[in-house]
Design a protein around this motif. Structure first.
Motif, PDB file in Angstrom:
ATOM      1  N   LEU A   1       0.742  -0.928  -0.018  1.00  0.00           N
ATOM      2  CA  LEU A   1      -0.031  -0.098  -0.022  1.00  0.00           C
ATOM      3  C   LEU A   1       0.923   1.348   0.092  1.00  0.00           C
ATOM      4  N   SER A   2       1.041   1.923  -1.080  1.00  0.00           N
ATOM      5  CA  SER A   2       1.981   3.009  -1.439  1.00  0.00           C
ATOM      6  C   SER A   2       0.826   4.335  -0.791  1.00  0.00           C
ATOM      7  N   ALA A   3       1.518   5.135   0.056  1.00  0.00           N
ATOM      8  CA  ALA A   3       0.748   6.107   0.750  1.00  0.00           C
ATOM      9  C   ALA A   3       1.231   7.493   0.100  1.00  0.00           C
ATOM     10  N   GLU A   4       0.490   8.232  -0.901  1.00  0.00           N
ATOM     11  CA  GLU A   4       0.970   9.229  -1.740  1.00  0.00           C
ATOM     12  C   GLU A   4       0.838  10.614  -0.989  1.00  0.00           C
ATOM     13  N   GLN A   5       0.482  10.441   0.313  1.00  0.00           N
ATOM     14  CA  GLN A   5       0.781  11.608   1.098  1.00  0.00           C
ATOM     15  C   GLN A   5       1.782  11.492   2.247  1.00  0.00           C
ATOM     16  N   ASP A   6       2.387  10.589   2.114  1.00  0.00           N
ATOM     17  CA  ASP A   6       3.418  10.260   3.149  1.00  0.00           C
ATOM     18  C   ASP A   6       4.438  11.381   3.157  1.00  0.00           C
ATOM     19  N   ARG A   7       4.918  11.879   4.447  1.00  0.00           N
ATOM     20  CA  ARG A   7       5.726  12.709   4.773  1.00  0.00           C
ATOM     21  C   ARG A   7       6.881  12.315   5.439  1.00  0.00           C
ATOM     22  N   MET A   8       6.722  11.066   5.774  1.00  0.00           N
ATOM     23  CA  MET A   8       8.011  10.288   6.666  1.00  0.00           C
ATOM     24  C   MET A   8       8.714   9.737   5.686  1.00  0.00           C
ATOM     25  N   ILE A   9       8.133   8.793   4.753  1.00  0.00           N
ATOM     26  CA  ILE A   9       8.613   7.965   3.998  1.00  0.00           C
ATOM     27  C   ILE A   9       8.218   8.091   2.342  1.00  0.00           C
ATOM     28  N   SER A  10       9.599   8.707   1.705  1.00  0.00           N
ATOM     29  CA  SER A  10       9.025   9.396   0.270  1.00  0.00           C
ATOM     30  C   SER A  10       8.228   8.537  -0.524  1.00  0.00           C
ATOM     31  N   PRO A  11       7.051   8.940  -1.210  1.00  0.00           N
ATOM     32  CA  PRO A  11       6.261   8.139  -2.011  1.00  0.00           C
ATOM     33  C   PRO A  11       7.088   7.564  -3.108  1.00  0.00           C
ATOM     34  N   ASP A  12       7.994   8.332  -3.442  1.00  0.00           N
ATOM     35  CA  ASP A  12       8.965   7.719  -4.468  1.00  0.00           C
ATOM     36  C   ASP A  12       9.788   6.830  -4.088  1.00  0.00           C
ATOM     37  N   THR A  13      10.232   6.602  -3.099  1.00  0.00           N
ATOM     38  CA  THR A  13      11.025   5.408  -2.459  1.00  0.00           C
ATOM     39  C   THR A  13      10.040   4.259  -2.340  1.00  0.00           C
ATOM     40  N   GLN A  14       8.711   4.592  -1.765  1.00  0.00           N
ATOM     41  CA  GLN A  14       7.805   3.301  -1.765  1.00  0.00           C
ATOM     42  C   GLN A  14       7.656   2.853  -3.109  1.00  0.00           C
ATOM     43  N   HIS A  15       7.711   3.762  -4.149  1.00  0.00           N
ATOM     44  CA  HIS A  15       7.377   3.082  -5.327  1.00  0.00           C
ATOM     45  C   HIS A  15       8.522   2.257  -5.738  1.00  0.00           C
ATOM     46  N   PHE A  16       9.883   2.690  -5.431  1.00  0.00           N
ATOM     47  CA  PHE A  16      11.007   2.144  -5.909  1.00  0.00           C
ATOM     48  C   PHE A  16      11.076   0.803  -5.233  1.00  0.00           C
ATOM     49  N   MET A  17      10.650   0.680  -3.893  1.00  0.00           N
ATOM     50  CA  MET A  17      10.717  -0.702  -3.330  1.00  0.00           C
ATOM     51  C   MET A  17       9.688  -1.386  -3.542  1.00  0.00           C
ATOM     52  N   ALA A  18       8.476  -1.255  -3.923  1.00  0.00           N
ATOM     53  CA  ALA A  18       7.579  -1.976  -4.465  1.00  0.00           C
ATOM     54  C   ALA A  18       7.833  -2.528  -5.882  1.00  0.00           C
ATOM     55  N   GLN A  19       8.192  -1.723  -6.422  1.00  0.00           N
ATOM     56  CA  GLN A  19       8.614  -2.230  -7.893  1.00  0.00           C
ATOM     57  C   GLN A  19       9.824  -3.429  -7.869  1.00  0.00           C
ATOM     58  N   ARG A  20      10.918  -3.126  -7.152  1.00  0.00           N
ATOM     59  CA  ARG A  20      11.858  -4.115  -7.089  1.00  0.00           C
ATOM     60  C   ARG A  20      11.429  -5.269  -6.316  1.00  0.00           C
ATOM     61  N   MET A  21      10.511  -5.098  -5.457  1.00  0.00           N
ATOM     62  CA  MET A  21       9.845  -6.369  -4.606  1.00  0.00           C
ATOM     63  C   MET A  21       8.858  -7.301  -5.717  1.00  0.00           C
ATOM     64  N   LYS A  22       8.442  -6.395  -6.809  1.00  0.00           N
ATOM     65  CA  LYS A  22       7.347  -7.038  -7.570  1.00  0.00           C
ATOM     66  C   LYS A  22       6.166  -7.599  -6.841  1.00  0.00           C
ATOM     67  N   ALA A  23       5.908  -6.419  -5.943  1.00  0.00           N
ATOM     68  CA  ALA A  23       4.866  -6.515  -5.080  1.00  0.00           C
ATOM     69  C   ALA A  23       3.353  -6.165  -6.009  1.00  0.00           C
ATOM     70  N   ARG A  24       2.290  -6.321  -5.402  1.00  0.00           N
ATOM     71  CA  ARG A  24       1.022  -5.926  -6.066  1.00  0.00           C
ATOM     72  C   ARG A  24       0.509  -4.732  -5.240  1.00  0.00           C
ATOM     73  N   VAL A  25       0.640  -3.662  -6.000  1.00  0.00           N
ATOM     74  CA  VAL A  25       0.523  -2.370  -5.547  1.00  0.00           C
ATOM     75  C   VAL A  25      -0.822  -1.730  -5.597  1.00  0.00           C
ATOM     76  N   HIS A  26      -1.074  -1.358  -4.148  1.00  0.00           N
ATOM     77  CA  HIS A  26      -2.482  -0.229  -4.280  1.00  0.00           C
ATOM     78  C   HIS A  26      -1.969   1.032  -3.895  1.00  0.00           C
ATOM     79  N   SER A  27      -1.984   1.887  -4.582  1.00  0.00           N
ATOM     80  CA  SER A  27      -1.675   3.709  -4.503  1.00  0.00           C
ATOM     81  C   SER A  27      -2.863   4.372  -4.034  1.00  0.00           C
TER      82      SER A  27
END
Length: 231
Positions: A176-202
């Motif tokens: 679950l990518s949090a697009e309003q996240d001010r603690m962990i960058s959403p860009d970082t979340q996208h990067f991690m989810a992509q390399r995990m090959k996770a099923r992403v819900h943004s």
């Protein structure tokens, strides 16, 4: 809805405790899914994984393991056989050899993100004003009061310990990518989810949707539960 005998184990992150999952626990129960919140000492990554393993040992049957924020590193570090799927909620997912700090500080910090430093005991506390500014800016006054009152500090040892081969390389994962996240960058979340090959819900949610958007979090966890029970 068929969920078989799949249970859910929920893992809290830094500056929180198991009560941060209370709304999700209630919603899972309403859908007939048993959930347990695993308590972490937040003293070192090794200690936290050991504590999670003790909780997992008590669960019979297959488990969907969900972690918020820092707990992403914890759920990725267990090797428990009964864990059949992982759910990352605005969570950190270091790869083998990386530390929590490596991924947390990977991108540019949000302008309202707190400046963090350890106290004389090596513990990092979240400043009170950071709860409303960055940790859960969509929370109610009452929710913020509780979050601040129950916060637990995290040791610097938690963020500097390299992880081994993460479990997400061997198990299906959801993110679950949090697009309003001010603690962990959403860009970082996208990067991690992509390399995990996770099923992403943004979603347009803050860093702590387990409190501020529990229906969204529950839906993602239920999707993982259904996938496990269908096997």
């Amino acid at each position: 809805m068929s969920t078989g005998n799949v249970s859910v184990v929920l893992v809290h992150g830094a500056w929180a405790d198991g009560s941060s999952w209370s709304k999700v626990v209630e919603r899972l129960k309403a859908r007939g899914i048993s959930a347990v919140a695993a308590p972490l000492p937040l003293t070192s990554l090794h200690d936290d994984v050991a504590a999670l393993n003790r909780t997992l040992e008590r669960i019979e049957g297959p488990v969907v393991l969900a972690g918020h924020a820092y707990a992403g590193a914890v759920i990725g570090s267990t090797r428990a056989d009964n864990v059949k799927a992982l759910v990352y909620v605005a969570a950190l997912a270091p790869a083998e050899g990386e530390t929590v700090g490596d991924v947390f500080y990977r991108g540019d910090a949000h302008p309202l993100a707190p400046k963090l430093s350890p106290d004389q005991h090596g513990l990092i506390w979240l400043p009170e004003e950071a709860f409303v500014a960055a940790f859960a800016q969509n929370a109610t006054v009452q929710e913020l009061t509780v979050l601040g009152a129950v916060q637990r500090p995290i040791s610097v040892s938690c963020i500097g310990e390299p992880v081994g081969r993460p479990l997400w390389t061997d198990r299906p994962s959801w993110f679950l990518s949090a697009e309003q996240d001010r603690m962990i960058s959403p860009d970082t979340q996208h990067f991690m989810a992509q390399r995990m090959k996770a099923r992403v819900h943004s979603h347009q949610v803050d860093h702590t949707p387990i409190v501020t958007a529990p229906d969204i979090v529950t839906d993602v966890i239920v999707e993982a539960v259904q996938a496990v029970s269908a096997r």
